[in-house]
Design an enzyme around this catalytic site. Structure first.
Site, PDB file in Angstrom:
ATOM      1  N   GLN A   5      29.609  11.211  95.906  1.00  0.00           N
ATOM      2  CA  GLN A   5      30.243  11.045  97.210  1.00  0.00           C
ATOM      3  C   GLN A   5      29.861  12.193  98.147  1.00  0.00           C
ATOM      4  O   GLN A   5      30.068  12.097  99.345  1.00  0.00           O
ATOM      5  CB  GLN A   5      31.773  10.986  97.058  1.00  0.00           C
ATOM      6  N   ARG A  23      41.593   7.850  96.468  1.00  0.00           N
ATOM      7  CA  ARG A  23      41.780   7.174  97.749  1.00  0.00           C
ATOM      8  C   ARG A  23      42.895   7.793  98.582  1.00  0.00           C
ATOM      9  O   ARG A  23      43.807   7.113  99.040  1.00  0.00           O
ATOM     10  CB  ARG A  23      42.052   5.691  97.553  1.00  0.00           C
ATOM     11  N   CYS A  24      42.804   9.119  98.727  1.00  0.00           N
ATOM     12  CA  CYS A  24      43.745   9.773  99.623  1.00  0.00           C
ATOM     13  C   CYS A  24      43.140  11.108  99.980  1.00  0.00           C
ATOM     14  O   CYS A  24      42.228  11.575  99.333  1.00  0.00           O
ATOM     15  CB  CYS A  24      45.098   9.996  98.956  1.00  0.00           C
ATOM     16  N   GLU A  38      42.220   5.540 103.546  1.00  0.00           N
ATOM     17  CA  GLU A  38      43.139   5.966 102.505  1.00  0.00           C
ATOM     18  C   GLU A  38      44.586   5.726 102.852  1.00  0.00           C
ATOM     19  O   GLU A  38      45.459   5.793 101.989  1.00  0.00           O
ATOM     20  CB  GLU A  38      42.836   7.416 102.190  1.00  0.00           C
TER      21      GLU A  38
END
Lengths: 287, 170, 806
Positions: free
Chosen positions: C237, C384-385, C760
């Site tokens: 990522q 996902r945050c 997110e």
């Protein structure tokens, strides 16, 4: 996650398959749908040196009526059961249950023979076969024999099937016409084994239960035929008290393991609920 | 102690083309497709038959190719994602539906999902939302929440049936 | 104008710029199986590596015998910690300032820890090899419960830290203590609690879970001995960060490292960190002189490469009798597993957890976080945050519901009473953040109106009465969540990773014919950057999206960026893109002024070119300007039309949203049904509404899974019991609810296009909505707080303990 090496055999007849099993002994395993065995092999929890693929044996395919019985040959897949008119008309509970097994892809591969012979307490068909009082037709080096589904299961992955034998067909007595049926399965998601499941086949006359057979899935290390639970509702109108008696009788024989699906107490409790719900739904269907 | 077993010859028709290869019996179909045939559209997500990313069409059945040996597929006919597009190379109704309805994000589950949906529509050309959800329950998607995948399949069904797809709600 | 002249609307539409539901560029290849993911990379002579892993959660390694493995056909090498020591790579630094074993050095500290790396000609031989490595272990007692980590008699996990009383984030109080982090004013907060009419205190746990993208972590490393260059294809990522980290630890000059992140099959935070597999594959390639591929399987992914959450948050709120909050006090016990490998900006050991005051105007607050070691997998990634923001949102959103219950107030009313007001922005929170913009009351009221909140409460009241009368066995819950996120890490004044400031970047190069390429430092894993980045450029410089190619992930060609996670792409890279585009437009304006023979200031921008103010027929389009820029630029001007922007954001962005979940729970089985889920998101300016909706759907599905059962669970002996996708809850289309989406738009005042990021929000906001719904369903029977996950059996257990099931 790669299986260990093995030699692949694809016999064209049951006789050839039996011959291979006899020759190769303990190091050989028959391969049906493969969706239990192959994952085990990938984890190297099973490392057979020989795989005897039964897919080449056309005699192991198909669903036929034999008098009052339905004979399902072992390599018939769940997907094929779903498409069978014989099953739909005589044994609709098999159709209902097949739809609750795993997922579409696995139903194209998974076979009835594999499902019942494997001895996995999570499999759905064994309890069904017990409640329907099916017979398993077994061929081995010494010829054919029949074992009742109710006598077949000895423990998790331990069955009456002897080394060198193949389960070739399942012979199921057709329930009375107009029977009610239901398979209630509680699971966390599609693809999971049952947290608890119960199957019911019953007949009724004038609102009174005249016969009832109940099977339980994944509530012990074998499938369970809940004979007393079934008898507990015969002669009743399936009032709340009768439902409770049946559930209690079923719970009395359950001994599930605690796992991610829940503690023992929960699994037994919902096992009882599944029995009651299956009874009610079956009754609603009984003519 | 592991020893390598003798390799065997397999042949099959993949996306309409006759192919063959020399494989160990333990070679999984997904590895044969990805590595021998270099058709890398079929993906590996879990290796335990839960995710469906490796779904291919084998003799008219949707199967998870991580749990079938290549030798078992000898003589069979296989369709992978690379064989889904129209003969003229344009996107099939399903592929178009996935794009139009935003039925994919990272694209990793998409080949398996489309290949599965292809068989679903062959068997049930006009599925309800519930039937679609049930019919793709062997395929996991981590990105979309499935809602737009359902729409994508409805879009394709409508297009194949020659009707106009009406999106229920924005 | 004649009939052939396109209208303004047609010109706008042709651009497919911001605000347009542009169909995705990526999908053409993905729908045809033509994506290029890491496992699709096949280099000549490529070898495969696979790990021997520990069956024990805590054990001393007595011996490792690789003899038999080396005799397996196809096996070429077996790496162990001893091998790695020769290149000083047996341990590696973590992003959090700790060190982590690459291969077990003397002992193992969690189940499935990497012990040896087998290198073979193909993945089959590698698997045979790992099964032939013989490891003798001497089991040690496993430390599983973080609440016992700092007991006097707790086993020593990290012998390498013996005697070290100072960690990367200050003093350590115990051999299993990692750090203590405190924020806020303790004295003022304590005083607020002493004066409070009402207080609540609850230990709110957010269980350990895992991002588990459908594609696992994997790489191909190829070392070219002649050139001294290392090429790494990987599921990264943040490819540039990987390049710098490799340069620092492997001592290879950074320009000789080529990191390529091709198409990535989902990340969700899992692919931010550096894992032993990457190091081992690189070392194996250096040792063997051949490319080496490493692909983790799903069990390895779930049990070894990172986890998320595992925060145990003792939450206290002080309030007045009429429901005005006056103080917040939170203590977190953070279970970091065997190594502190949290993927947070380096100065933030608990990420941005100090956003825990949420959407509410707390006058004072105090937060302390203790990080501890246990015998579990390392990680602590932002699933996902933004960093620890979902934990914070869950903490405060549960806390507010608990307070509402104690006060006998409606939870929506309590929130409305305490929201930061629109006129208070920019708002300085008690724990140190400056919220950029928001209009919480509008969003909340819009949500309440759309779902008919009052009607739902009436329905619930009726159902509760029916339940008490025995007419139904279902209880109905309404879960509200009003979250404020902090995303877009981040300003260099407070954000860095191992010293690398968290800017992002874009380089745009327009070609003479009016098409171009933009390279960006972010890295899509499914977010659709190839589509949306072009939309920003299209709007900014009037070149159609379809004529702009977006490229990311190749560190040789992309400008240095910090990658994609923590919803930072739109806030940071998105800003860099707009700024680069504006540089291009500025040059284009000079060219247009020269060609149209007017002063620059006499020009106005008009969709896709410049027009002379007051003389609308005098117009020069961007496509023509591109040609002129190369071939006949104004005298003295350099030819060409390209620009680079590195963007260091002045502040974070603060997206927010109002979510509501309606759920029925059957008390007899614990089975729940999500009847309705409404999600209103305010992510500022909306670049592609189709993609935003898709992001929200996906994030809500993850939130649903987490809240309702997705857990990495260890038994009391330290064995992972959730190592497959059967036991690790990943819902199918059948279980997944239907999502309703909605929005308001409150642009970020400091962002060039006003966008805030959205990927997110649904995970952050979704989890408390589901959990609050379960809690709300049972609260009338006497519960205060029910811990997640809310799977069937746990729901039943609650009902059982309440005495409502037999």
């Amino acid at each position: 996650m790669i299986p260990g090496p093995f030699t692949y055999h694809r016999p064209g007849s049951v006789a050839d398959a039996l011959k291979l099993l006899a020759e190769l002994g303990d190091e050989a395993r028959p391969l049906a749908g493969g969706h239990s065995l192959i994952p085990m092999m990938k984890l190297r929890l099973a490392s057979p040196e020989h795989l005897i693929d039964l897919h080449g044996i056309t005699a192991l395919k198909g669903v036929v009526r034999e008098g009052d019985r339905v004979v399902v040959r072992a390599m018939t897949t769940q997907h094929e059961l779903l498409g069978s008119d014989v099953i739909a008309s005589i044994l609709p509970i098999l159709k209902e249950t097949s739809l609750l097994i795993a997922d579409p892809q696995i139903r194209y591969c998974g076979t009835l023979g594999g499902n019942v012979a494997n001895g996995d307490p999570g499999n759905d068909m064994p309890a069904l076969m017990q409640l329907l009082n099916a017979d398993f037709l077994i061929e081995g080096p010494d010829g054919q024999r029949t074992v009742a589904a109710r006598d077949f299961y000895q423990g998790a992955y331990f069955t009456a099937l002897e080394p060198g034998e193949i389960l070739t067909a399942i012979s199921i007595p057709g329930p009375a016409s107009g029977h009610g049926y239901a398979y209630e399965k509680l699971k966390r998601k599609v693809g999971d084994y049952a947290t608890a499941a119960a199957g019911v086949v019953m007949t009724m006359e004038g609102g009174i239960v005249t016969s009832c057979s109940i099977g339980l899935t994944n509530l012990a290390d074998t499938p369970l035929w809940a004979q007393e639970a079934g008898e507990a509702v015969v002669g009743t109108s399936l009032d709340d008290a009768a439902l409770k008696r049946a559930a209690d009788a079923a719970i009395a024989i359950m001994s599930p393991a605690a796992d991610g699906r829940g503690p023992v107490e929960y699994r037994k409790h919902v096992g009882g609920i599944m029995v009651q719900r299956a009874l009610k739904r079956a009754a609603a269907r009984a003519a | 102690m592991a020893t390598q077993a003798k390799k065997t010859q397999v042949s099959m028709k993949v996306n309409g083309v006759e192919v063959e290869g020399l494989v160990e019996p333990r070679t999984l179909l997904v590895h044969f497709i990805r590595e021998n045939l270099q058709l890398t559209g079929t993906h590996i997500g879990c290796e335990t038959t839960h995710c469906g990313a490796c779904t291919v069409d084998l003799d008219g059945r949707s199967v998870k190719s991580c749990t079938v040996f290549a030798v078992q597929a000898d003589g069979s006919e296989i369709i992978t994602i690379e064989g889904i597009a129209n003969a003229d190379g344009t996107l099939s109704a399903l592929q178009e539906g996935f794009r139009m309805m935003h039925g994919l994000q990272c694209g990793f589950c998409t080949p398996g999902m489309i290949t599965r949906a292809h068989r679903l529509l062959q068997e049930n050309p006009n599925p309800s939302e519930e039937e679609i959800r049930f019919g793709i329950a062997g395929n996991l998607c981590r990105c979309t929440g499935y809602q737009n995948i359902v729409k994508a399949i409805q879009y394709a069904a409508a297009k194949i049936n020659g009707t106009e797809y009406q999106e229920a709600a924005e | 104008m004649n009939d052939m002249t396109p209208t303004r609307e047609q010109r706008e539409a042709r651009l497919e710029g911001m605000g347009c539901k542009r169909k995705r560029v990526e999908d053409v290849r993905f729908t045809q199986g033509k994506g290029q993911y890491v496992d699709d990379v096949k280099l000549p002579g490529m070898l495969h590596g696979d790990f021997v892993r520990s069956p024990h959660p805590h054990a001393r390694i007595v011996s490792i015998n690789t003899e038999k493995a080396l005799q397996v056909p196809g096996v070429l090498a077996v790496l162990t910690a001893e091998t790695l020591k020769t290149v000083n790579l047996a341990w590696m630094p973590t992003l959090a300032g700790d060190v982590q074993m690459v291969l077990a050095d003397g002992k193992v500290l969690f189940q499935n820890q990497e012990v040896a790396f087998v290198v073979a000609t193909d993945r089959y031989a590698a698997d045979d090899g790992i099964n032939a490595v013989e490891v003798e272990y001497e089991p040690l007692p496993a430390l599983v419960d973080p609440f016992t980590s700092m007991n006097d008699d707790a086993p020593v996990l990290r012998e390498d830290l013996a005697g070290k009383t100072e960690g990367a984030h200050g003093p350590r109080r115990h051999h299993n203590h990692i750090f203590e982090w405190t924020v806020g004013d303790r004295d003022l907060t304590d005083a607020a609690f002493r004066k409070a009419d009402v207080t609540i205190k609850e230990m709110i746990s957010y269980h350990r879970t895992h991002p588990s993208p459908l594609e696992t972590c994997q790489c191909v490393c190829s070392f070219d001995k002649i050139r001294g260059e290392l090429t790494i294809y990987g599921t990264f990522q943040a490819p540039h960060v990987i390049r710098t980290v490799v340069a620092l630890i492997a001592k290879i000059p950074e320009h000789k490292i080529h990191v390529i992140a091709p198409d990535i099959g989902g990340g969700f935070g899992n692919k931010v960190g550096a894992y032993p597999g990457y190091i081992c594959a690189a070392v194996a390639s250096i040792v063997t002189g051949k490319p080496v591929k490493w692909v983790e399987d799903r069990i390895e992914n779930l049990t070894a490469t990172s986890f998320a959450r595992d925060y145990h948050m003792t939450t206290e709120i002080a309030a007045t009798n009429d429901g005005k909050v006056t103080g917040l006090r939170v203590h977190v016990l953070a279970d970091h597993g065997a190594f502190d490998a949290c993927a947070d900006p380096s100065k933030w050991p608990a990420g941005f957890f100090n956003i825990v005051t949420g959407s509410y105007d707390f006058p004072v607050a105090h937060l302390s976080v203790d990080g501890v070691y246990t015998n579990k997998a390392p990680g602590g990634v932002a699933y996902r945050c933004s960093f620890r923001v979902t934990e914070a949102a869950y903490c405060i959103e549960r806390g507010m519901d608990i307070l509402a219950q104690k006060l006998g107030m409606d939870p929506a009313e309590l929130r409305l009473k305490n929201f930061v007001k629109a006129e208070q922005f920019p708002y300085n929170s008690a724990l140190g953040w400056e919220y950029d913009s928001g209009d919480y009351h509008t969003a909340m009221r819009q949500m309440m109106e759309k779902v008919d909140y009052a009607g739902l409460r009436r329905e619930q009241a009726e159902k509760r009465e029916a339940f008490k009368r025995g007419e139904t066995r279902e209880v109905m819950g309404i879960g509200i969540s009003f979250f404020t996120e902090i995303v877009g890490a981040g300003p260099s004044k407070n954000c860095d990773i191992l010293g690398i400031a968290m800017f992002d970047s874009c380089e745009i190069r327009l070609h003479p014919t009016g098409a171009g390429i933009a390279r960006v430092g972010s890295k899509s894993q499914g977010q659709g950057h190839e589509t949306t980045w072009a939309q920003i450029i299209a709007t900014e410089i009037g070149i159609p999206s379809d004529d702009i190619m977006i490229e990311e992930g190749n560190t040789d060609t992309a400008p240095y960026g910090l990658g994609t996670y923590g919803s930072r792409s739109t806030p940071v890279a998105g800003a860099a893109i707009a700024m680069a585009a504006r540089k291009i437009r500025a040059k284009a304006q000079m060219i247009a002024a020269y060609k149209l023979e007017v002063h620059e200031d006499d020009l106005e921008w008009d969709i896709d070119g410049f027009r002379v103010k007051g003389l609308p027929e005098k117009y020069l389009g961007m496509k023509d300007i591109c040609w002129i820029a190369y071939n006949s630029p104004p005298p003295g001007m350099e030819p060409g039309l390209e620009a680079v922007s590195y963007y260091d954001p002045p502040n974070m962005t603060y997206p927010f949203g109002a979510y509501l979940c309606v759920m029925d729970i059957d008390v007899d089985t614990g089975v729940y049904k999500v009847k309705r889920f409404y999600a209103l998101d305010d992510c500022g300016t909306r670049i592609n509404p189709m993609i935003i909706d898709g992001q929200v759907h996906g994030g809500l599905t993850e939130a649903f899974a987490i809240a309702m059962g997705q857990e990495i669970h260890y038994d009391e002996n330290g064995n992972v019991t959730t190592g497959s996708l059967m036991d690790f809850f990943m819902p199918t289309a059948v279980e997944t609810p239907v999502w309703e989406t909605d929005f308001t738009v409150t642009p970020s005042p400091h962002h060039p296009i006003g966008a805030k990021g959205v990927g997110e929000s649904p995970n952050v906001g979704g989890v408390p909505a589901f959990s609050n719904a379960v809690n709300d369903a049972f609260s009338f029977l006497g519960t205060t707080h029910i811990q997640m996950p809310h799977d069937y059996w746990r729901n039943w257990k609650v009902a059982k303990e309440l005495g409502v099931v037999g």
